[in-house]
Write an enzyme that holds these catalytic residues in place. Sequence first.
Site, PDB file in Angstrom:
ATOM      1  N   LYS A  13       0.820  -1.210   0.000  1.00 26.72           N
ATOM      2  CA  LYS A  13       0.000   0.000   0.000  1.00 26.72           C
ATOM      3  C   LYS A  13       0.857   1.264   0.000  1.00 26.72           C
ATOM      4  O   LYS A  13       0.661   2.159  -0.810  1.00 26.72           O
ATOM      5  CB  LYS A  13      -0.923   0.038   1.228  1.00 26.72           C
ATOM      6  CG  LYS A  13      -1.936  -1.080   1.284  1.00 26.72           C
ATOM      7  CD  LYS A  13      -2.914  -0.886   2.448  1.00 26.72           C
ATOM      8  CE  LYS A  13      -2.260  -0.912   3.821  1.00 26.72           C
ATOM      9  NZ  LYS A  13      -1.752  -2.229   4.238  1.00 26.72           N
ATOM     10  N   ARG A  88     -10.158   1.064   8.537  1.00 31.20           N
ATOM     11  CA  ARG A  88      -9.864  -0.350   8.815  1.00 31.20           C
ATOM     12  C   ARG A  88     -10.952  -1.019   9.632  1.00 31.20           C
ATOM     13  O   ARG A  88     -10.860  -2.216   9.889  1.00 31.20           O
ATOM     14  CB  ARG A  88      -8.563  -0.472   9.613  1.00 31.20           C
ATOM     15  CG  ARG A  88      -7.353  -0.151   8.792  1.00 31.20           C
ATOM     16  CD  ARG A  88      -6.083  -0.520   9.518  1.00 31.20           C
ATOM     17  NE  ARG A  88      -5.024   0.247   8.913  1.00 31.20           N
ATOM     18  CZ  ARG A  88      -3.784  -0.186   8.752  1.00 31.20           C
ATOM     19  NH1 ARG A  88      -3.432  -1.379   9.172  1.00 31.20           N
ATOM     20  NH2 ARG A  88      -2.885   0.570   8.180  1.00 31.20           N
ATOM     21  N   ARG A 127      11.461  -7.101   4.788  1.00 37.20           N
ATOM     22  CA  ARG A 127      11.562  -5.718   5.267  1.00 37.20           C
ATOM     23  C   ARG A 127      12.205  -5.694   6.657  1.00 37.20           C
ATOM     24  O   ARG A 127      13.014  -4.811   6.964  1.00 37.20           O
ATOM     25  CB  ARG A 127      10.166  -5.079   5.312  1.00 37.20           C
ATOM     26  CG  ARG A 127      10.176  -3.617   5.688  1.00 37.20           C
ATOM     27  CD  ARG A 127       8.854  -2.929   5.416  1.00 37.20           C
ATOM     28  NE  ARG A 127       7.822  -3.279   6.364  1.00 37.20           N
ATOM     29  CZ  ARG A 127       6.536  -2.935   6.253  1.00 37.20           C
ATOM     30  NH1 ARG A 127       6.136  -2.249   5.207  1.00 37.20           N
ATOM     31  NH2 ARG A 127       5.662  -3.274   7.150  1.00 37.20           N
ATOM     32  N   ARG A 133      10.585  -1.952  10.280  1.00 35.54           N
ATOM     33  CA  ARG A 133       9.829  -1.350  11.369  1.00 35.54           C
ATOM     34  C   ARG A 133       9.807  -2.221  12.612  1.00 35.54           C
ATOM     35  O   ARG A 133       9.926  -3.429  12.545  1.00 35.54           O
ATOM     36  CB  ARG A 133       8.397  -1.114  10.883  1.00 35.54           C
ATOM     37  CG  ARG A 133       8.333  -0.008   9.864  1.00 35.54           C
ATOM     38  CD  ARG A 133       6.999   0.109   9.172  1.00 35.54           C
ATOM     39  NE  ARG A 133       5.907  -0.642   9.745  1.00 35.54           N
ATOM     40  CZ  ARG A 133       4.742  -0.791   9.132  1.00 35.54           C
ATOM     41  NH1 ARG A 133       4.552  -0.251   7.943  1.00 35.54           N
ATOM     42  NH2 ARG A 133       3.791  -1.488   9.695  1.00 35.54           N
ATOM     43  N   ARG A 144      -1.137  -8.601  13.234  1.00 31.11           N
ATOM     44  CA  ARG A 144      -1.664  -7.612  12.284  1.00 31.11           C
ATOM     45  C   ARG A 144      -2.465  -8.290  11.180  1.00 31.11           C
ATOM     46  O   ARG A 144      -3.492  -7.784  10.742  1.00 31.11           O
ATOM     47  CB  ARG A 144      -0.502  -6.798  11.683  1.00 31.11           C
ATOM     48  CG  ARG A 144       0.011  -5.714  12.641  1.00 31.11           C
ATOM     49  CD  ARG A 144       1.452  -5.321  12.377  1.00 31.11           C
ATOM     50  NE  ARG A 144       1.694  -4.871  11.036  1.00 31.11           N
ATOM     51  CZ  ARG A 144       2.859  -5.000  10.399  1.00 31.11           C
ATOM     52  NH1 ARG A 144       3.889  -5.570  11.000  1.00 31.11           N
ATOM     53  NH2 ARG A 144       3.007  -4.560   9.174  1.00 31.11           N
TER      54      ARG A 144
HETATM   55  P1  ADP Z   1       0.380  -2.306   7.995  1.00 27.74           P
HETATM   56  O1  ADP Z   1      -0.701  -2.095   6.985  1.00 27.74           O
HETATM   57  O2  ADP Z   1       1.552  -3.057   7.453  1.00 27.74           O
HETATM   58  O3  ADP Z   1      -0.112  -2.916   9.289  1.00 27.74           O
HETATM   59  P2  ADP Z   1       0.606   0.595   8.604  1.00 27.74           P
HETATM   60  O4  ADP Z   1       1.854   1.376   8.506  1.00 27.74           O
HETATM   61  O5  ADP Z   1      -0.492   0.965   7.685  1.00 27.74           O
HETATM   62  O6  ADP Z   1       1.060  -0.914   8.393  1.00 27.74           O
HETATM   63  O7  ADP Z   1       0.055   0.636  10.108  1.00 27.74           O
HETATM   64  C1  ADP Z   1       0.913   0.399  11.211  1.00 27.74           C
HETATM   65  C2  ADP Z   1       0.110   0.397  12.520  1.00 27.74           C
HETATM   66  O8  ADP Z   1      -0.508   1.672  12.720  1.00 27.74           O
HETATM   67  C3  ADP Z   1      -1.039  -0.600  12.587  1.00 27.74           C
HETATM   68  O9  ADP Z   1      -0.634  -1.901  12.960  1.00 27.74           O
HETATM   69  C4  ADP Z   1      -1.930   0.063  13.653  1.00 27.74           C
HETATM   70  O10 ADP Z   1      -1.416  -0.138  14.945  1.00 27.74           O
HETATM   71  C5  ADP Z   1      -1.786   1.545  13.329  1.00 27.74           C
HETATM   72  N1  ADP Z   1      -2.831   1.991  12.371  1.00 27.74           N
HETATM   73  C6  ADP Z   1      -2.633   2.426  11.106  1.00 27.74           C
HETATM   74  N2  ADP Z   1      -3.792   2.752  10.522  1.00 27.74           N
HETATM   75  C7  ADP Z   1      -4.773   2.516  11.435  1.00 27.74           C
HETATM   76  C8  ADP Z   1      -6.194   2.636  11.454  1.00 27.74           C
HETATM   77  N3  ADP Z   1      -6.868   3.075  10.377  1.00 27.74           N
HETATM   78  N4  ADP Z   1      -6.849   2.297  12.577  1.00 27.74           N
HETATM   79  C9  ADP Z   1      -6.213   1.871  13.661  1.00 27.74           C
HETATM   80  N5  ADP Z   1      -4.881   1.712  13.720  1.00 27.74           N
HETATM   81  C10 ADP Z   1      -4.159   2.030  12.629  1.00 27.74           C
END
Ligand code: ADP
Length: 191
Positions: A13, A88, A127, A133, A144
């Site tokens: 993404k 989400r 990664r 990360r 996740r």
């Molecule tokens: P990924 O899609 O690989 O999990 P992201 O960088 O999009 O990685 O998100 C990292 C973390 O940030 C998530 O695991 C969550 O803890 C938090 N996060 C991101 N977007 C949201 C969201 N829309 N709602 C709740 N938590 C979020």
Amino acid sequence: MRLILMGPPGAGKGTQATSIADHFGIPAISTGDIFRANVSAGTELGIEAKRYMDAGDYVPDEVTNLMVRNRIDEPDAKPGFLLDGYPRTTAQVDELDGMIAFTGHKLDAAVVLTVDPDELVARLLQRATTGGRADDTEEVIRKRQDLYTTETEPLIELYRSRGLLVEVDGMGTVDEVTQRIFAALDIIPES
Ligand code: ADP
């Protein structure tokens, strides 16, 4: 153009969001990136979000919704935006619906990247080996992915039922996937 970009962790993404946003001249708004920036800066929001992120949990809806609302209110997002990683949960969908309706616009498309489960794990572990990360450990990756399956995957059917879903094969090179997304989106008229 108002777009959302969905897909499981590791679907690419973040990689694709910038290209799509540049193409349409709109900001790419990544909730994950905003949270990480706040963690690095040691803000109150960052301190709260970190607890959840480190465990692979979703940050509570109230916190995330307020953050997105504030970001979307900024001037650069007036002509449109691409949301990467939001919504989400169904509560976030409702919130986003309200935010967009308030401005008199509508969502143009929900792009979802589909990738083989084995490939997803391989990408995330790769990664992790390149100093990625803090949340790219095997245990947290699994958490996740589980949350994505239970909380976020159902949103795909919701957007399909609204006629907004654009499914794109996320396998292959970054460029191949970008071209597929462009081909799929360019046929959608701007609102
Ligand atoms: P990924 O899609 O690989 O999990 P992201 O960088 O999009 O990685 O998100 C990292 C973390 O940030 C998530 O695991 C969550 O803890 C938090 N996060 C991101 N977007 C949201 C969201 N829309 N709602 C709740 N938590 C979020």
